[in-house]
Scaffold this motif. Structure first.
Motif, PDB file in Angstrom:
ATOM      1  N   GLY A 147     -73.196  74.148  39.738  1.00 18.44           N
ATOM      2  CA  GLY A 147     -74.528  74.646  39.409  1.00 18.44           C
ATOM      3  C   GLY A 147     -74.590  75.270  38.025  1.00 18.44           C
ATOM      4  N   GLN A 148     -73.540  76.009  37.657  1.00 20.98           N
ATOM      5  CA  GLN A 148     -73.483  76.607  36.323  1.00 20.98           C
ATOM      6  C   GLN A 148     -73.417  75.537  35.238  1.00 20.98           C
ATOM      7  OE1 GLN A 148     -70.015  79.060  36.981  1.00 20.98           O
ATOM      8  NE2 GLN A 148     -71.241  80.917  37.275  1.00 20.98           N
ATOM      9  N   LYS A 149     -72.654  74.481  35.490  1.00 26.92           N
ATOM     10  CA  LYS A 149     -72.564  73.390  34.512  1.00 26.92           C
ATOM     11  C   LYS A 149     -73.926  72.758  34.262  1.00 26.92           C
ATOM     12  CE  LYS A 149     -67.789  72.077  35.638  1.00 26.92           C
ATOM     13  NZ  LYS A 149     -66.928  71.077  36.305  1.00 26.92           N
TER      14      LYS A 149
ATOM     15  N   ALA B 127     -79.921  65.018  39.120  1.00 27.19           N
ATOM     16  CA  ALA B 127     -79.124  66.098  38.538  1.00 27.19           C
ATOM     17  C   ALA B 127     -78.540  67.058  39.565  1.00 27.19           C
ATOM     18  CB  ALA B 127     -79.970  66.876  37.530  1.00 27.19           C
ATOM     19  N   THR B 128     -79.020  67.020  40.798  1.00 26.71           N
ATOM     20  CA  THR B 128     -78.473  67.923  41.823  1.00 26.71           C
ATOM     21  C   THR B 128     -77.666  67.184  42.887  1.00 26.71           C
ATOM     22  OG1 THR B 128     -80.432  67.803  43.247  1.00 26.71           O
ATOM     23  CG2 THR B 128     -80.436  69.488  41.521  1.00 26.71           C
ATOM     24  N   SER B 129     -77.539  65.875  42.773  1.00 25.62           N
ATOM     25  CA  SER B 129     -76.963  65.090  43.865  1.00 25.62           C
ATOM     26  C   SER B 129     -75.473  65.357  44.070  1.00 25.62           C
ATOM     27  CB  SER B 129     -77.188  63.593  43.622  1.00 25.62           C
ATOM     28  OG  SER B 129     -76.511  63.164  42.464  1.00 25.62           O
ATOM     29  N   MET B 130     -74.755  65.831  43.039  1.00 19.65           N
ATOM     30  CA  MET B 130     -73.329  66.094  43.164  1.00 19.65           C
ATOM     31  C   MET B 130     -73.020  67.568  43.391  1.00 19.65           C
ATOM     32  SD  MET B 130     -71.744  63.535  40.259  1.00 19.65           S
ATOM     33  CE  MET B 130     -70.053  63.911  40.771  1.00 19.65           C
TER      34      MET B 130
ATOM     35  N   PRO C 173     -72.443  66.584  35.579  1.00 25.88           N
ATOM     36  CA  PRO C 173     -72.449  67.492  34.429  1.00 25.88           C
ATOM     37  C   PRO C 173     -71.206  67.359  33.551  1.00 25.88           C
ATOM     38  CG  PRO C 173     -72.079  68.702  36.478  1.00 25.88           C
ATOM     39  CD  PRO C 173     -72.458  67.310  36.859  1.00 25.88           C
ATOM     40  N   ASP C 174     -70.057  67.007  34.136  1.00 25.21           N
ATOM     41  CA  ASP C 174     -68.832  66.900  33.338  1.00 25.21           C
ATOM     42  C   ASP C 174     -68.931  65.818  32.274  1.00 25.21           C
ATOM     43  OD1 ASP C 174     -67.090  68.922  34.456  1.00 25.21           O
ATOM     44  OD2 ASP C 174     -67.089  67.727  36.281  1.00 25.21           O
ATOM     45  N   ASN C 175     -69.747  64.793  32.526  1.00 26.69           N
ATOM     46  CA  ASN C 175     -69.881  63.708  31.551  1.00 26.69           C
ATOM     47  C   ASN C 175     -70.755  64.075  30.363  1.00 26.69           C
ATOM     48  OD1 ASN C 175     -68.314  62.114  33.185  1.00 26.69           O
ATOM     49  ND2 ASN C 175     -70.033  61.032  34.126  1.00 26.69           N
TER      50      ASN C 175
ATOM     51  N   GLN D  52     -67.125  80.641  27.464  1.00 20.82           N
ATOM     52  CA  GLN D  52     -66.395  80.009  28.554  1.00 20.82           C
ATOM     53  C   GLN D  52     -66.263  78.507  28.313  1.00 20.82           C
ATOM     54  OE1 GLN D  52     -65.795  82.100  31.348  1.00 20.82           O
ATOM     55  NE2 GLN D  52     -64.625  80.604  32.510  1.00 20.82           N
ATOM     56  N   GLU D  53     -65.143  77.935  28.755  1.00 25.33           N
ATOM     57  CA  GLU D  53     -65.015  76.485  28.723  1.00 25.33           C
ATOM     58  C   GLU D  53     -65.924  75.886  29.799  1.00 25.33           C
ATOM     59  OE1 GLU D  53     -61.116  74.868  28.894  1.00 25.33           O
ATOM     60  OE2 GLU D  53     -60.262  76.400  27.581  1.00 25.33           O
ATOM     61  N   PRO D  54     -66.765  74.913  29.443  1.00 26.33           N
ATOM     62  CA  PRO D  54     -67.707  74.355  30.429  1.00 26.33           C
ATOM     63  C   PRO D  54     -67.037  73.829  31.688  1.00 26.33           C
ATOM     64  CG  PRO D  54     -68.294  73.630  28.222  1.00 26.33           C
ATOM     65  CD  PRO D  54     -66.974  74.346  28.098  1.00 26.33           C
ATOM     66  N   HIS D  55     -65.841  73.235  31.554  1.00 31.66           N
ATOM     67  CA  HIS D  55     -65.203  72.612  32.708  1.00 31.66           C
ATOM     68  C   HIS D  55     -64.656  73.639  33.711  1.00 31.66           C
ATOM     69  CE1 HIS D  55     -65.681  68.620  31.096  1.00 31.66           C
ATOM     70  NE2 HIS D  55     -65.200  69.037  29.948  1.00 31.66           N
ATOM     71  N   GLN D  56     -64.670  74.923  33.340  1.00 32.60           N
ATOM     72  CA  GLN D  56     -64.228  75.965  34.256  1.00 32.60           C
ATOM     73  C   GLN D  56     -65.377  76.546  35.082  1.00 32.60           C
ATOM     74  OE1 GLN D  56     -62.138  78.870  31.891  1.00 32.60           O
ATOM     75  NE2 GLN D  56     -60.311  77.597  31.669  1.00 32.60           N
ATOM     76  N   LEU D  57     -66.577  76.089  34.820  1.00 34.95           N
ATOM     77  CA  LEU D  57     -67.752  76.603  35.520  1.00 34.95           C
ATOM     78  C   LEU D  57     -67.957  75.875  36.841  1.00 34.95           C
ATOM     79  CD1 LEU D  57     -70.188  76.704  32.457  1.00 34.95           C
ATOM     80  CD2 LEU D  57     -68.869  78.617  33.392  1.00 34.95           C
TER      81      LEU D  57
END
Length: 276
Positions: free
Chosen positions: A144-146, A167-170, A90-92, A136-141
């Motif tokens: 699962g929230q991301k 999408a759930t592997s990490m 999700p971070d990417n 909220q900043e996305p990277h602080q989630l």
């Protein structure tokens, strides 16, 4: 059933590779279904996912989304609006400094007017239960929230299909449950077609239909309760059996009178309860 995506005789080579990653693959995705495409690493499943919305184009064969064709340049924007993808990390996927900015970015690319954009952002975060996190900043989630924010960004574009590419592997178990429950609700209550690309057969149990990929080819397709009883097929494709099925078989070997292998924990518990 009405086909929404049609893959016909598709072969794909990555540049510089002599061996095809996908070999003469054909399949249909039906409107409103949950299709799970499973396979071991290197089976071609993620490459297939990227062909579904034109991120990659086949060397041979065709990919149609409704009346649109991925190989036709004029169709690509509409295809990518209809077929949204949620990727593994999700971070990417984040480009905005807040949740609402990130969702707005995709809408800006599609030229959505501001008033309509605000409406869609609010609707999409409500649909995934993230309305309290707009600033909220996305990277602080959490993980699962991301992924739920990533799904909201896709929903705001009003797609017909959501593709979950590992999408759930990490995610940790809690995050995985959050995402799968969100997607299941969208599929069942809103009729959004879901394509889940995964090597996790526990996740694939939620699907209406399963396609097994093996070494770039479609090895089998069918309903989960049919596919997951084929131990030799799954083993040859590098896949492990779902836990409940393995436990069912172990109990039967120990003399427990189960009539078959059960795919889910709920089914197995109910069967054992009846024997008590």
């Amino acid at each position: 059933m009405e086909s929404i995506i049609s893959v016909k005789d598709v072969t794909f080579f990555y540049p510089g590779e002599e061996t095809a990653t996908l070999k003469n693959v054909s399949l249909d995705v039906y409107k409103g279904e949950w299709l799970s495409i499973v396979g071991h690493n290197g089976s071609g499943k993620s490459t297939l996912a990227k062909l579904l919305n034109g991120l990659l184009l086949p060397n041979e064969g065709t990919v149609n989304v409704s009346e649109y064709v991925t190989a036709r340049e004029d169709d690509i924007w509409e295809i990518r609006r209809q077929v949204g993808m949620v990727f593994q990390n999700p971070d990417n996927q984040f480009v905005g400094t807040s949740v609402q900015d990130d969702i707005a970015f995709g809408l800006e690319n599609f030229g959505v007017p501001r008033e309509e954009m605000i409406k869609r952002i609010n609707e999409s975060v409500q649909r995934v239960g993230m309305e309290a996190f707009l600033n909220q900043e996305p990277h602080q989630l959490s993980g699962g929230q991301k992924q739920r924010v990533a799904i909201a960004g896709i929903l705001a574009q009003k797609p017909s299909v959501i593709v979950l590419d590992e999408a759930t592997s990490m995610l940790d178990p809690v995050g995985r449950i959050e995402v799968m429950e969100t997607v299941r609700e969208l599929n069942q209550n809103e009729g959004i077609t879901v394509i889940s690309i995964t090597h996790d057969l526990e996740e694939a149990l939620s699907a209406d239909r399963v396609v097994v990929m093996k070494m770039g080819e479609k090895a089998a397709e069918g309903k989960p309760d049919t596919i997951f009883q084929q131990r030799d097929l799954l083993k040859s494709a590098g896949l492990d059996l779902p836990f409940s099925l393995k436990l069912s078989e172990a109990l039967r070997r120990q003399g427990v009178e189960l009539d078959r292998g059960y795919l889910t924990q709920e089914e197995l518990v109910n069967a054992l309860w009846k024997l008590a």
